[in-house]
Each structure stands twice: as structure tokens, then as C-alpha cells.
Design a protein around this motif. Structure first.
Motif, PDB file in Angstrom:
ATOM      1  N   UNK A   1       0.822  -1.219   0.000  1.00  0.00           N
ATOM      2  CA  UNK A   1       0.000   0.000   0.000  1.00  0.00           C
ATOM      3  C   UNK A   1       0.853   1.265   0.000  1.00  0.00           C
ATOM      4  N   UNK A   2       0.375   2.285  -0.712  1.00  0.00           N
ATOM      5  CA  UNK A   2       1.052   3.581  -0.700  1.00  0.00           C
ATOM      6  C   UNK A   2       0.417   4.510   0.334  1.00  0.00           C
TER       7      UNK A   2
ATOM      8  N   UNK B   1       6.945   9.119  -0.391  1.00  0.00           N
ATOM      9  CA  UNK B   1       5.898   9.575  -1.301  1.00  0.00           C
ATOM     10  C   UNK B   1       6.365  10.782  -2.107  1.00  0.00           C
ATOM     11  N   UNK B   2       5.681  11.004  -3.221  1.00  0.00           N
ATOM     12  CA  UNK B   2       6.019  12.154  -4.064  1.00  0.00           C
ATOM     13  C   UNK B   2       5.764  13.474  -3.359  1.00  0.00           C
ATOM     14  N   UNK B   3       4.713  13.511  -2.544  1.00  0.00           N
ATOM     15  CA  UNK B   3       4.388  14.767  -1.871  1.00  0.00           C
ATOM     16  C   UNK B   3       3.340  14.559  -0.807  1.00  0.00           C
TER      17      UNK B   3
ATOM     18  N   UNK C   1       0.250  13.567  -2.792  1.00  0.00           N
ATOM     19  CA  UNK C   1       0.487  12.567  -3.846  1.00  0.00           C
ATOM     20  C   UNK C   1       1.210  11.398  -3.196  1.00  0.00           C
ATOM     21  N   UNK C   2       0.472  10.296  -2.960  1.00  0.00           N
ATOM     22  CA  UNK C   2       1.013   9.204  -2.173  1.00  0.00           C
ATOM     23  C   UNK C   2       1.796   8.176  -2.989  1.00  0.00           C
ATOM     24  N   UNK C   3       1.894   8.373  -4.289  1.00  0.00           N
ATOM     25  CA  UNK C   3       2.665   7.434  -5.101  1.00  0.00           C
ATOM     26  C   UNK C   3       4.151   7.537  -4.746  1.00  0.00           C
ATOM     27  N   UNK C   4       4.906   6.431  -4.885  1.00  0.00           N
ATOM     28  CA  UNK C   4       6.334   6.478  -4.535  1.00  0.00           C
ATOM     29  C   UNK C   4       7.108   7.447  -5.420  1.00  0.00           C
TER      30      UNK C   4
END
Length: 255
Positions: free
Chosen positions: A141-142, A185-187, A190-193
Motif C-alpha cells: 500500500x502507498x 511519497x512524491x508529496x 500525492x502518495x505514489x512512490x
């Protein structure tokens, strides 16, 4: 205010400005009579899983939050002789459903390992049997406020490899009941790696680490069940809930 994890405590504080010391954390619990080691080779045969080869298990919806695409991207890095069982259905959108299908087909071309994708709803009894017989459970999970799915696997005596996000860090003790994979996370929203390729490689490295050491997995399996019994049984959760209400009664009486 009650939250189910320290991560949610922080969220409530940040979103609503509630003081941290006015928020009590009481985790979710699970039924330990239901979620316990229940091996059943007939369930493996039902889903065409080889009982003589180790398998990694994922259970969850096909969503960005659950990180399933990152797991599929990691499969080409898994050690030879490993099966991968994906109990993954109910895509959030048609787009991610198509992407999932494309990535699974690509992964099958890139690895000699067997990938079993179970896209339909799996009965709870079958899921418990899969938890019980998996070499390890993976939760990429992100974003995850709590991650009760990890408790279910741990209660069935299965070590967990999971991303170090949110409430997962309060459930899985890295090095004791599984391994936590570093995650950036990206930010803030923004929870994507930040580095998707590195995250996929790190997931695979953690899985390979445990797959290579059956005795370590066995010890983690024992500690996983013990941790759930101690902290996340409904009896434990009920006790903490009663203590919370009693503290409120005592506080009111003192006013």
C-alpha cells in the motif's frame, strides 16, 4: 476523539486542529477464533496453486492506494521457484483494471515464476486457508490508515512484507513479524512512490530475504500470532475501550 492508529491521530490533529493529548488510540481488532492457521490443500488445488512450492500472497482491491501495480512490477525480481498468488479484483476504474491486466501479462513474460491471478471474489474461508499456507503476505500500500488485512495474515501465522506507511508501521514490527519496506511519497497529497522502480526493487528484495530463510519465517510466524493475540484481539480492544470510557467517567466525577 478516538482514532484506530497513531497515523490517524496525526491526521485528526492536522485536519481538525484537535490537540494530540485529547485523542485516544484504540486499534481495530479481529476475531482470533476465525482468523487462525487453517491449512487446507484442497483450497490450493481449487486455485491451481502448487502445494510443494512457496508462494507469496496478496489480497486486496485493484486500487492505487493498495499499490498492487507496484507489486506486479516487482515480480520479475523475485527469486526463482516462487509462486505469486494475487487475490485482486474489483478495480476502482476501468483504466486501472486494464493497466493491471497489461502489467500481469508483462510480468508473466518477464519471469519463469508462476503468477496465479484470482480476479473473482474469494470466500473468507478460502482466504484464511491461503493466508495459512502462504510463505509470506505482501502489502504494498502507498497509503493505509491502519491495514487490518495485515492482522488477518499475522493471526494465521504468516509473516508480512509491507510498505512502511501509515498504520501499517503500528501493526508490523520489522525484523520480528515481517519486514517493512522504506517508502517515500512524491508529496503531501500525492502518495505514489517518488521512485517507482526503486520501490519495486525494494519490495522484491524484502520478499527474497524472507523466502531464502524458512527458519526466520517460522519464528516470525509465531511472533505474528502472539502479537495479534496480545494487542489486537477483540478482548484486548474491548478492554481498552472500557478503560477509555471509565477515564471519561472519572474525569467527569472529578470536575
Amino acid at each position: 476523539v478516538v482514532a484506530v492508529s497513531e497515523a490517524m491521530r496525526a491526521d485528526v490533529h492536522d485536519l481538525y486542529g484537535v490537540s494530540q493529548n485529547r485523542i485516544r488510540v484504540i486499534p481495530n481488532g479481529i476475531d482470533l477464533d476465525q482468523y487462525q492457521s487453517t491449512p487446507d490443500r484442497a483450497v490450493l488445488a481449487k486455485y491451481q496453486i502448487d502445494p510443494d512450492k512457496p508462494f507469496v500472497l496478496f489480497v486486496g482491491r485493484i486500487t492505487r492506494q493498495k499499490g498492487i501495480i507496484h507489486l506486479v512490477n516487482a515480480l520479475k525480481y523475485l527469486r526463482s521457484g516462487t509462486q505469486i498468488v494475487l487475490c485482486a479484483g474489483a478495480p476502482d476504474t476501468e483504466e486501472i483494471g486494464r493497466e493491471m491486466a497489461e502489467r500481469v501479462e508483462q510480468a508473466r513474460r518477464e519471469t519463469a515464476n508462476r503468477i496465479v491471478w484470482i480476479a473473482q471474489m474469494v470466500p473468507k474461508g478460502d482466504v484464511i486457508a491461503l493466508y495459512s499456507q502462504a510463505s509470506l503476505f505482501v502489502c504494498p500500500s502507498v497509503y493505509e490508515p491502519f491495514g487490518i488485512i495485515n492482522l488477518e495474515a499475522m493471526a494465521c501465522g504468516t509473516p508480512v512484507v509491507a510498505s512502511a506507511v501509515g498504520g501499517i508501521k503500528e501493526v508490523v514490527v520489522s525484523g520480528e513479524t515481517g519486514l517493512l519496506v522504506p517508502f517515500e511519497a512524491r508529496g503531501a497529497t500525492d502518495f505514489e512512490p517518488r521512485d517507482t522502480e526503486q520501490f519495486a526493487r525494494d519490495l522484491a528484495a524484502a520478499m527474497n530475504d524472507l523466502l531464502a530463510d524458512p527458519e526466520r519465517r517460522r519464528q516470525m510466524a509465531l511472533r505474528s500470532r502472539q502479537r495479534v493475540e496480545r494487542l489486537f484481539s477483540w478482548k484486548s480492544v474491548a478492554r481498552r475501550t472500557c478503560d477509555f470510557y471509565q477515564s471519561l467517567i472519572d474525569l467527569r466525577g472529578a470536575v
